[in-house]
Design an enzyme around this catalytic site. Structure first.
Site, PDB file in Angstrom:
ATOM      1  N   ASP A 174       0.913  -1.252   0.055  1.00  0.00           N
ATOM      2  CA  ASP A 174      -0.061  -0.060  -0.014  1.00  0.00           C
ATOM      3  C   ASP A 174       0.840   1.201   0.063  1.00  0.00           C
ATOM      4  OD1 ASP A 174      -2.247  -1.394   0.010  1.00  0.00           O
ATOM      5  OD2 ASP A 174      -2.627  -1.268   2.284  1.00  0.00           O
TER       6      ASP A 174
ATOM      7  N   ARG B 297      -7.363  -0.235   0.389  1.00  0.00           N
ATOM      8  CA  ARG B 297      -8.630   0.018   1.227  1.00  0.00           C
ATOM      9  C   ARG B 297      -8.556   1.316   1.674  1.00  0.00           C
ATOM     10  NH1 ARG B 297      -9.818  -5.156   3.872  1.00  0.00           N
ATOM     11  NH2 ARG B 297      -7.836  -4.703   4.939  1.00  0.00           N
TER      12      ARG B 297
ATOM     13  N   HIS C 239      -5.731  -9.931  -5.606  1.00  0.00           N
ATOM     14  CA  HIS C 239      -4.441 -10.409  -4.954  1.00  0.00           C
ATOM     15  C   HIS C 239      -3.484 -10.634  -5.955  1.00  0.00           C
ATOM     16  CE1 HIS C 239      -7.214 -10.285  -1.506  1.00  0.00           C
ATOM     17  NE2 HIS C 239      -6.111 -10.311  -0.737  1.00  0.00           N
TER      18      HIS C 239
HETATM   19  O1  F6P Z   1      -2.593  -3.987   3.028  1.00  0.00           O
HETATM   20  C1  F6P Z   1      -2.408  -4.595   1.889  1.00  0.00           C
HETATM   21  C2  F6P Z   1      -3.647  -4.899   1.231  1.00  0.00           C
HETATM   22  O2  F6P Z   1      -3.422  -5.700   0.161  1.00  0.00           O
HETATM   23  C3  F6P Z   1      -4.661  -3.743   1.012  1.00  0.00           C
HETATM   24  O3  F6P Z   1      -4.236  -3.117  -0.284  1.00  0.00           O
HETATM   25  C4  F6P Z   1      -5.997  -4.425   1.003  1.00  0.00           C
HETATM   26  O4  F6P Z   1      -6.863  -3.669   1.046  1.00  0.00           O
HETATM   27  C5  F6P Z   1      -5.836  -5.511   2.045  1.00  0.00           C
HETATM   28  O5  F6P Z   1      -4.480  -5.744   2.190  1.00  0.00           O
HETATM   29  C6  F6P Z   1      -6.517  -6.944   1.909  1.00  0.00           C
HETATM   30  O6  F6P Z   1      -6.334  -7.779   2.863  1.00  0.00           O
HETATM   31  P1  F6P Z   1      -6.674  -9.219   2.923  1.00  0.00           P
HETATM   32  O7  F6P Z   1      -5.692 -10.053   2.088  1.00  0.00           O
HETATM   33  O8  F6P Z   1      -6.698  -9.557   4.269  1.00  0.00           O
HETATM   34  O9  F6P Z   1      -8.345  -9.400   2.482  1.00  0.00           O
END
Ligand code: F6P
Length: 322
Positions: free
Chosen positions: A128, A172, A252
């Site tokens: 991020d 986010r 992801h």
């Molecule tokens: O903090 C990294 C991040 O990839 C954010 O960009 C994203 O909102 C969040 O993690 C998603 O997290 P998770 O993989 O736990 O859903």
């Protein structure tokens, strides 16, 4: 210090392994034992840790994810959880910690240090790039390169069919990925969590650009944008019947994959200096790189001070967009 620990916590980021490798090799060079704590604070509470030797971190610099694995630990947010974790560190004679992660990981490290006197040094590891005290965090460069590559592929279809694509990237609470992906892929619109966009004025802009024969458009939206994600924005755009819209959510994909050379080098530098700093007695600070210099920022500042994309970059992106 005779023995320290290293862990990765929160969302994984490409380059974390390069940081673990550098931390282990620097500690061993300084004749200090280093333990790898698995699954972040969750593993610390459960005593899931082992001593790492140089050979344990061989052949990992190019690997995405984290060999230590990671977790977001609810229990560690409680005093009782941190008490349990501290006991494990005590049993193993661990006097200092290198914590690789984002804001949540830093907060946990700070509480552990303040409550139990364990020395901690943080390393910014998150795609991020929203951590105060460094120009770039580990993983950001790889993530935006992955996102731009994905957008380039979508561009082919957008161009061939004269369509608008609304493409959602991660972030986010932070618009860095969206802003840099948008600028890097020449997007017509960039929607960030830090800014509320007017969809109506964006539609006006699209009409203007179609009059000068711009046949396709790429719109990048951060998942945390106030107007909603790709699907919500596409629904709004579809209200104009002349607009042919499709959506894509990169998701992801951006968090995995082999780290870029930039991320490998950054991770190596930050972890090397983090371990040296810890052994010199630094505590409750995080390493970072600002204007190419290695710096240490108090963790409390890294957590409380907001780092957001530069207004002038946002303005430039708007000017270049349409
Ligand atoms: O903090 C990294 C991040 O990839 C954010 O960009 C994203 O909102 C969040 O993690 C998603 O997290 P998770 O993989 O736990 O859903």
């Amino acid at each position: 210090m005779k023995r320290i620990g290293v862990l990765t916590s929160g969302g994984d980021a490409p380059g974390m392994n390069a940081a673990v490798r550098a931390a282990v090799r620097t500690a061993i060079y300084k004749e200090v034992e280093i333990y790898g704590i698995n699954r972040g604070y969750e593993g610390m509470i459960e005593g899931d840790l082992r001593q790492l030797k140089k050979s344990d971190v061989a052949n990992i610099i190019h690997r995405g994810g984290t060999i230590l694995r990671t977790a977001r630990s609810e229990e560690f947010r409680t005093k009782e959880g941190r008490e349990r974790a501290y006991k494990v560190l005590q049993e193993h004679g661990i006097e200092g910690l290198v914590v690789i992660g984002g804001n949540g990981s830093y907060t946990g490290a700070m509480h552990l240090s303040m409550e139990h006197g364990i020395k901690v040094v943080g390393i910014p590891g998150t795609i991020d790039n929203d951590i105060y005290g460094t120009d770039y965090s580990i993983g950001f460069d790889t993530a935006i390169n992955t996102a731009v590559e994905a957008v380039d592929k979508i561009r082919d279809t957008a161009d061939s069919h004269s369509r608008i694509f609304v493409i959602e990237v991660m972030g986010r609470h932070s618009g860095y990925i969206a802003l840099h992906t948008g600028i890097g892929s020449g997007a017509s619109g960039i929607f960030l969590p830090e800014k509320v966009n007017s969809i109506n004025s964006f539609i006006q802009d699209l009409r203007k650009s179609s009059r000068r024969n711009k046949l396709f458009n790429l719109v990048i939206v951060a998942e945390g944008n106030e107007n909603g994600g790709a699907h919500e924005i596409a629904e709004e755009l579809k209200k104009d019947k002349a607009i042919d819209v499709r959506t894509a959510v990169i998701g992801h994909l951006q968090r995995g994959g082999s780290p870029s050379a930039m991320d490998r080098v950054l991770a190596s530098q930050l972890a090397y200096h983090a371990v040296l700093g810890l052994l010199e007695g630094k505590n409750n600070v995080a390493t970072g790189q600002i204007d190419k210099e290695i710096v240490f920022t108090p963790i409390k500042d890294s957590i409380s001070l907001k780092k957001a994309p530069d207004e002038s970059m946002i303005k430039m992106a708007e000017i270049l967009a349409l």
